[in-house]
Write a protein that holds these residues in place. Structure first.
Motif, PDB file in Angstrom:
ATOM      1  N   PHE B  32      37.130  35.500  51.064  1.00 31.37           N
ATOM      2  CA  PHE B  32      38.510  35.510  50.357  1.00 31.37           C
ATOM      3  C   PHE B  32      39.277  36.660  50.694  1.00 31.37           C
ATOM      4  N   ALA B  63      40.874  47.696  43.496  1.00 27.43           N
ATOM      5  CA  ALA B  63      40.823  47.216  42.575  1.00 27.43           C
ATOM      6  C   ALA B  63      42.153  46.558  42.313  1.00 27.43           C
ATOM      7  N   TYR B  67      43.549  42.938  40.937  1.00 30.40           N
ATOM      8  CA  TYR B  67      43.746  42.472  39.770  1.00 30.40           C
ATOM      9  C   TYR B  67      45.497  43.265  39.475  1.00 30.40           C
ATOM     10  N   GLN B 102      48.796  39.492  43.921  1.00 26.60           N
ATOM     11  CA  GLN B 102      47.045  39.628  43.054  1.00 26.60           C
ATOM     12  C   GLN B 102      46.607  38.820  44.010  1.00 26.60           C
ATOM     13  N   MET B 103      45.674  39.436  44.755  1.00 26.26           N
ATOM     14  CA  MET B 103      44.644  38.133  45.259  1.00 26.26           C
ATOM     15  C   MET B 103      43.329  38.681  45.381  1.00 26.26           C
ATOM     16  N   PRO B 104      42.941  38.015  44.583  1.00 24.65           N
ATOM     17  CA  PRO B 104      41.258  38.372  44.260  1.00 24.65           C
ATOM     18  C   PRO B 104      40.519  38.152  44.633  1.00 24.65           C
ATOM     19  N   ARG B 107      35.240  38.935  43.090  1.00 20.87           N
ATOM     20  CA  ARG B 107      35.946  38.163  41.580  1.00 20.87           C
ATOM     21  C   ARG B 107      34.965  36.351  41.817  1.00 20.87           C
ATOM     22  N   PRO B 108      35.791  36.070  42.559  1.00 16.55           N
ATOM     23  CA  PRO B 108      35.569  34.898  43.265  1.00 16.55           C
ATOM     24  C   PRO B 108      34.472  34.726  43.995  1.00 16.55           C
ATOM     25  N   TYR B 111      31.072  34.692  41.645  1.00 18.70           N
ATOM     26  CA  TYR B 111      31.147  33.391  40.846  1.00 18.70           C
ATOM     27  C   TYR B 111      30.598  32.555  42.216  1.00 18.70           C
ATOM     28  N   ILE B 112      31.150  32.996  43.380  1.00 18.92           N
ATOM     29  CA  ILE B 112      30.437  31.760  44.389  1.00 18.92           C
ATOM     30  C   ILE B 112      28.657  31.994  44.376  1.00 18.92           C
ATOM     31  N   GLN B 114      26.480  33.686  42.512  1.00 20.74           N
ATOM     32  CA  GLN B 114      26.367  33.146  40.943  1.00 20.74           C
ATOM     33  C   GLN B 114      26.374  31.620  41.273  1.00 20.74           C
ATOM     34  N   LYS B 115      26.573  30.835  41.763  1.00 22.49           N
ATOM     35  CA  LYS B 115      26.559  29.565  41.964  1.00 22.49           C
ATOM     36  C   LYS B 115      25.919  28.811  43.040  1.00 22.49           C
ATOM     37  N   ASN B 116      25.241  29.422  43.456  1.00 22.96           N
ATOM     38  CA  ASN B 116      24.830  29.105  45.061  1.00 22.96           C
ATOM     39  C   ASN B 116      22.941  30.561  45.026  1.00 22.96           C
ATOM     40  N   LYS B 119      19.427  28.738  45.946  1.00 17.23           N
ATOM     41  CA  LYS B 119      19.104  28.269  47.238  1.00 17.23           C
ATOM     42  C   LYS B 119      18.568  29.459  47.822  1.00 17.23           C
TER      43      LYS B 119
END
Lengths: 218, 134
Positions: B32, B63, B67, B102-104, B107-108, B111-112, B114-116, B119
């Motif tokens: 990202f 940072a 942000y 801004q190009m986070p 955090r993305p 997030y990804i 946590q979703k995985n 597995k």
């Protein structure tokens, strides 16, 4: 029948939600609220609002009953119009309450060159990322979760925290009221960011949310 | 630095699993991360600290990329130590983003991750959990 979420509609719904919930006041946004009243008799149920630069339609009523955006009416903010998805009875009074102006401070992107400290507070709403998984046997559906962020910039800690409170309240109270995502929950709040250098500082916080259970049929 | 929440009981988490999750998170953050000189991307590191995984960057402007800082940078003149961000132009494999904004990326990635996270738990452990639950 394939039902894939329309990305533009999702983004538009999020920004309009932020505007409609008064996360920033209309004074802070620099917009004016007005009513458009129409008498429908026949023809295509498309209505043109009197003010050209419309940023958000707060609600629409048809014969006194409030109807829902995207399901019962389709807004077109580029043309300042909205179209009912079902033809109303003849005659019907259609009322739309909306905000208009020359510019807004609630957008789907970061402040750009035109913005300085005099144009704060400002709010951004956008989808940062997402993940799609298979959801059913036979690969007939998938399910998508998306990361949505609401980020505020302001010149005082108090203002930043007040807007964060507004965002949290609005999400919690409307977590099942979105059209393009069935459920939204708050995931985290970022630390307070601040600019360096001379006063006054620019301060910022983001509220990261989880838009869940977006099921799409293939 | 971004801390990954403790999502699972420590019994299910081995050092190997923790390191795999950390590596996944770092990989996603690098994916990202916007790239200009590549310094920010190279600075992304992760570490396992007990039941916590910490992924972040020690870059001075990490940072501010995460942000958003454009106006903050422009407001403070050319000698600001964060000035490189001023003319930021993303050249990541997600395509040229054009204007500085801004190009986070942390955090993305979190997030990804946590979703995985499920597995990464070995299947034999999950099967044992199922047996216990039955």
């Amino acid at each position: 029948m394939t039902s894939i979420t329309n990305e533009y509609n999702l983004q538009e719904e999020l920004v309009v939600f932020a505007r409609n919930q008064d996360l920033l006041t209309t004074t802070e946004r620099g917009v004016t609220t007005a009513n458009g009243t129409f008498s429908y008799t026949s023809g295509a149920p498309t209505f043109t609002l009197a003010n050209t630069k419309v940023f958000n339609i707060r609600y629409v009523t048809v014969a006194g009953a409030t109807v829902s955006a995207y399901r019962d009416f389709l807004p077109n903010y580029n043309s300042g119009t909205f179209t009912l998805t079902a033809t109303p009875s003849n005659p019907s009074t259609v009322i739309a309450r909306y905000d208009y102006g020359t510019d807004d401070t609630v957008y789907s992107e970061l402040p750009r060159e035109i913005v300085d400290r005099l144009h704060l507070p400002r709010l951004m709403v956008r989808c940062l990322t997402g993940q799609t998984e298979e959801f059913a046997l036979g690969a007939g559906s998938n399910i998508t979760d998306r990361m949505i962020t609401f980020q505020v910039w302001a010149t005082t800690v108090k203002k930043v925290n007040n807007v964060v409170t507004n965002i949290r309240t609005a999400i919690i109270e409307n977590k099942k009221n979105f059209y393009n995502t069935p459920f939204m929950k708050i995931n985290s709040i970022t630390p307070l960011q601040q600019s360096i250098g001379p006063e006054p500082e620019i301060l910022s916080k983001a509220v990261d949310c989880d838009a869940r259970f977006i099921v799409e049929r293939v | 630095m971004v801390k990954l929440e403790k999502g699972l009981e420590s019994l299910l988490i081995t050092d190997k699993v923790m390191n795999e999750i950390k590596d996944f998170n770092v990989k996603k953050a690098k994916y990202f991360c916007p790239e200009d000189s590549g310094d920010l991307k190279k600075s992304i590191k992760g570490e396992v600290n007990g039941n916590e995984i910490i992924v972040g960057s020690n870059s001075k402007y990490a940072a501010h990329v995460e942000y958003g800082t454009e106006r903050m940078i422009l407001a403070h003149g050319p000698h600001d130590p964060l000035n490189p961000v001023k003319n930021w132009k993303a050249k990541s494999d997600r395509g040229d983003q054009g204007t500085p904004q801004q190009m986070p990326f942390l955090r993305p990635a979190q997030y990804i991750t946590q979703k995985n996270i499920s597995k990464f738990i070995p299947k034999k452990i999950l099967m044992k959990v199922n047996v216990v639950l039955k």
